[in-house]
Motif scaffolding. Structure first.
Motif, PDB file in Angstrom:
ATOM      1  N   PHE A  88       0.827  -1.207   0.000  1.00  0.00           N
ATOM      2  CA  PHE A  88       0.000   0.000   0.000  1.00  0.00           C
ATOM      3  C   PHE A  88       0.863   1.259   0.000  1.00  0.00           C
ATOM      4  CE2 PHE A  88      -3.926  -2.289   1.350  1.00  0.00           C
ATOM      5  CZ  PHE A  88      -4.780  -1.697   0.445  1.00  0.00           C
ATOM      6  N   ALA A  89       1.963   1.233   0.757  1.00  0.00           N
ATOM      7  CA  ALA A  89       2.839   2.399   0.806  1.00  0.00           C
ATOM      8  C   ALA A  89       3.412   2.711  -0.570  1.00  0.00           C
ATOM      9  CB  ALA A  89       3.964   2.158   1.818  1.00  0.00           C
ATOM     10  N   VAL A  90       3.840   1.672  -1.292  1.00  0.00           N
ATOM     11  CA  VAL A  90       4.390   1.887  -2.632  1.00  0.00           C
ATOM     12  C   VAL A  90       3.310   2.425  -3.567  1.00  0.00           C
ATOM     13  CG1 VAL A  90       5.343   0.716  -4.642  1.00  0.00           C
ATOM     14  CG2 VAL A  90       6.239   0.220  -2.370  1.00  0.00           C
ATOM     15  N   LEU A  91       2.100   1.876  -3.477  1.00  0.00           N
ATOM     16  CA  LEU A  91       1.016   2.349  -4.343  1.00  0.00           C
ATOM     17  C   LEU A  91       0.644   3.796  -4.034  1.00  0.00           C
ATOM     18  CD1 LEU A  91      -1.289  -0.810  -4.349  1.00  0.00           C
ATOM     19  CD2 LEU A  91       0.250  -0.038  -6.156  1.00  0.00           C
ATOM     20  N   VAL A  92       0.579   4.152  -2.748  1.00  0.00           N
ATOM     21  CA  VAL A  92       0.249   5.530  -2.367  1.00  0.00           C
ATOM     22  C   VAL A  92       1.341   6.485  -2.846  1.00  0.00           C
ATOM     23  CG1 VAL A  92      -0.033   7.101  -0.411  1.00  0.00           C
ATOM     24  CG2 VAL A  92      -1.201   4.896  -0.421  1.00  0.00           C
ATOM     25  N   PHE A  93       2.591   6.062  -2.730  1.00  0.00           N
ATOM     26  CA  PHE A  93       3.690   6.900  -3.203  1.00  0.00           C
ATOM     27  C   PHE A  93       3.603   7.113  -4.713  1.00  0.00           C
ATOM     28  CE2 PHE A  93       8.126   7.208  -4.769  1.00  0.00           C
ATOM     29  CZ  PHE A  93       8.433   8.441  -4.233  1.00  0.00           C
ATOM     30  N   GLY A  94       3.291   6.052  -5.440  1.00  0.00           N
ATOM     31  CA  GLY A  94       3.151   6.180  -6.892  1.00  0.00           C
ATOM     32  C   GLY A  94       2.018   7.114  -7.282  1.00  0.00           C
ATOM     33  N   VAL A  95       0.867   6.991  -6.599  1.00  0.00           N
ATOM     34  CA  VAL A  95      -0.263   7.887  -6.881  1.00  0.00           C
ATOM     35  C   VAL A  95       0.115   9.328  -6.557  1.00  0.00           C
ATOM     36  CG1 VAL A  95      -2.611   8.481  -6.188  1.00  0.00           C
ATOM     37  CG2 VAL A  95      -2.001   6.096  -6.572  1.00  0.00           C
ATOM     38  N   ASP A  96       0.831   9.527  -5.444  1.00  0.00           N
ATOM     39  CA  ASP A  96       1.245  10.872  -5.074  1.00  0.00           C
ATOM     40  C   ASP A  96       2.173  11.474  -6.129  1.00  0.00           C
ATOM     41  OD1 ASP A  96       1.399  13.020  -2.953  1.00  0.00           O
ATOM     42  OD2 ASP A  96       3.524  12.522  -3.157  1.00  0.00           O
ATOM     43  N   VAL A  97       3.095  10.672  -6.642  1.00  0.00           N
ATOM     44  CA  VAL A  97       3.990  11.155  -7.699  1.00  0.00           C
ATOM     45  C   VAL A  97       3.194  11.505  -8.951  1.00  0.00           C
ATOM     46  CG1 VAL A  97       5.835  10.462  -9.283  1.00  0.00           C
ATOM     47  CG2 VAL A  97       6.028   9.972  -6.844  1.00  0.00           C
ATOM     48  N   ARG A  98       2.203  10.677  -9.287  1.00  0.00           N
ATOM     49  CA  ARG A  98       1.376  10.966 -10.468  1.00  0.00           C
ATOM     50  C   ARG A  98       0.624  12.282 -10.300  1.00  0.00           C
ATOM     51  NH1 ARG A  98      -3.937  10.161 -12.178  1.00  0.00           N
ATOM     52  NH2 ARG A  98      -4.131   9.707 -14.422  1.00  0.00           N
ATOM     53  N   VAL A  99       0.033  12.501  -9.117  1.00  0.00           N
ATOM     54  CA  VAL A  99      -0.690  13.746  -8.866  1.00  0.00           C
ATOM     55  C   VAL A  99       0.264  14.939  -8.938  1.00  0.00           C
ATOM     56  CG1 VAL A  99      -1.984  15.050  -7.131  1.00  0.00           C
ATOM     57  CG2 VAL A  99      -2.489  12.634  -7.518  1.00  0.00           C
ATOM     58  N   TYR A 100       1.454  14.787  -8.388  1.00  0.00           N
ATOM     59  CA  TYR A 100       2.429  15.874  -8.416  1.00  0.00           C
ATOM     60  C   TYR A 100       2.833  16.199  -9.853  1.00  0.00           C
ATOM     61  CZ  TYR A 100       6.893  18.286  -7.857  1.00  0.00           C
ATOM     62  OH  TYR A 100       7.914  19.178  -7.953  1.00  0.00           O
ATOM     63  N   ARG A 101       3.037  15.168 -10.668  1.00  0.00           N
ATOM     64  CA  ARG A 101       3.401  15.404 -12.067  1.00  0.00           C
ATOM     65  C   ARG A 101       2.289  16.129 -12.813  1.00  0.00           C
ATOM     66  NH1 ARG A 101       5.974   9.422 -13.258  1.00  0.00           N
ATOM     67  NH2 ARG A 101       8.105   9.863 -12.535  1.00  0.00           N
ATOM     68  N   ARG A 102       1.053  15.729 -12.565  1.00  0.00           N
ATOM     69  CA  ARG A 102      -0.060  16.395 -13.231  1.00  0.00           C
ATOM     70  C   ARG A 102      -0.183  17.843 -12.774  1.00  0.00           C
ATOM     71  NH1 ARG A 102      -3.883  13.051 -15.692  1.00  0.00           N
ATOM     72  NH2 ARG A 102      -5.552  14.499 -15.175  1.00  0.00           N
ATOM     73  N   TYR A 103       0.085  18.086 -11.488  1.00  0.00           N
ATOM     74  CA  TYR A 103       0.046  19.463 -10.991  1.00  0.00           C
ATOM     75  C   TYR A 103       1.129  20.309 -11.660  1.00  0.00           C
ATOM     76  CZ  TYR A 103       0.944  23.388  -7.877  1.00  0.00           C
ATOM     77  OH  TYR A 103       1.178  24.635  -7.371  1.00  0.00           O
TER      78      TYR A 103
END
Length: 420
Positions: free
Chosen positions: A167-182
């Motif tokens: 879950f930690a790896v998945l949350v980190f990946g989603v956070d990186v995706r959101v940051y890239r889109r921002y």
């Protein structure tokens, strides 16, 4: 004596600071994984590093059986697809799971395939939609627990205890995706703002060029036309009856030409000062209604000028002056010999009406060429309409029923009605 060669010219050292490690990491994280430079090479290097780490863990860590030939083959099959993780994250994760599941089911060293599994999960989370990431995460955890409980209760409980890392790896990946889109949205907004500024600057330049073109046209066309008419008068006096030379008429025509040249030179100097001025909002002195009598007198026209006691907007006065100037130019040029011209400027409270009429017969062009200008062949009436429109007014121009030509403009005086 030998000549001394000059010292070599060296370029000054760059003063741009070298980016720090944190800045480089943020830059790398914020890039789109599909457009990042050297992505194939970086993924190949990452695959080699993960393979070396998996080999080391398989030989050193003792949390299961030592891998045999089949286990090493499955472990290699889980690592190699990482070289294409950016282009096909879902397919790479599926291939990794197909190799990792039987590897764990045979109770081989469980730590060895962990890096490849986590990198595949992170890549999917950083590129796919959060809903897809959530479903995949639940599926991977469910598959892991099923396989590990099949191996043994202790292994299953250990997998349940460590499933938080997934879950930690998945949350980190989603956070990186959101940051890239921002970051991408910020860049797009900045680019849009820059394009808007460039378009606004280009629009202002085009408007300024149009304004200068109108000024030059009004100034030069009127002055050159008057000079031509006055020169024709002097030539007519010289050629009609050379024996009875009218020196006074010739002198007056030459004086009028000289005065027209001085006026044109002064207005041309003002226009050039506008071009050379440093301040972007400096427009220089504008012509006003006080200069109308001299303008009308030079064209030998009749003037009726009635304005109120209060001051009129300078932009309206300048527009009225230029409209009268261009109308006189057309009347003198196209009206034919002996054309009578009448100019009327009236302040009607909320608006200023400008009317210029002539009784020319049109033999020299008259209404015909002026009408052609309105149809697009010339710039006289087009320029006058733009003058009127620039202060929120309207202008009409056309032949009169009884002969001749008429230009009529209505220019609003109230500031709320004037459009810049």
């Amino acid at each position: 004596m030998d000549a001394v060669s000059p010292p070599p010219v060296t370029s000054p050292p760059s003063t741009r600071p070298h980016p720090r490690l944190g800045e480089r990491v943020l830059t790398a994280v914020s890039r789109d994984p599909l457009t990042a430079p050297n992505r194939r090479r970086n993924d190949a290097v990452l695959t080699v590093a993960v393979a070396a780490l998996a080999l080391l863990l398989g030989l050193v860590v003792k949390d299961g059986r030592d891998p045999d030939a089949l286990a090493w083959l499955l472990l290699g099959g889980a690592v190699v697809p990482l070289a294409w993780r950016r282009e096909h994250p879902g397919l790479v994760l599926a291939l990794v799971l197909l190799c990792v599941a039987p590897y764990h089911a045979m109770d081989n060293t469980h730590a060895a395939p962990l890096p490849a599994s986590l990198i595949a999960l992170y890549t999917l989370a950083a590129t796919a939609r959060p809903r897809v990431t959530l479903l995949v995460g639940l599926g991977v955890i469910g598959l892991t627990l099923t396989v590990m409980f099949g191996v043994g209760a202790d292994e299953g409980l250990e997998a349940l205890r460590t499933s938080g890392w997934i879950f930690a790896v998945l949350v980190f990946g989603v956070d990186v995706r959101v940051y890239r889109r921002y970051v991408a949205s910020v860049v797009r907004r900045a680019e849009h703002a820059e394009r808007t500024r460039e378009e606004e600057a280009a629009r202002r330049v085009a408007e300024e060029r149009l304004r200068i073109a109108r000024d030059l046209h009004d100034l030069l066309a009127h002055s050159i036309t008057l000079i031509g008419v006055q020169t024709s008068v002097a030539s007519h006096v010289l050629t009609v009856d050379p024996d009875r030379l009218d020196r006074a008429a010739i002198a007056k025509a030459l004086d009028d030409i000289a005065e027209t040249c001085r006026t044109a030179r002064g207005e041309l100097r003002t226009t050039l000062e506008v071009l050379r001025a440093d301040g972007p909002d400096w427009d220089g002195p504008l012509p006003d209604l006080a200069a109308l009598p001299d303008l009308v007198r030079a064209a030998e026209a009749r003037l009726t000028l009635r304005t109120g006691d209060g001051p009129l907007p300078s932009a309206v006065q300048a527009a009225a002056y230029r409209i009268v100037q261009e109308s006189l130019t057309n009347a003198v040029r196209h009206g034919g010999p002996g054309t009578g011209i009448s100019v009327t400027v009236l302040d009607r409270g909320g608006e200023l009406t400008v009317t210029v009429t002539d009784d020319g017969d049109g033999d020299g062009g008259g209404a015909g060429p002026v009408t052609t200008a309105a149809d697009g062949a010339g710039y006289g009436i087009i320029g006058m309409r733009e003058r009127a429109r620039s202060v929120g007014g309207t202008l009409s121009a056309g032949p009169r029923d009884g002969g001749g030509f008429e230009v009529a403009a209505v220019l609003p005086l109230r500031q709320s009605e004037v459009s810049a």
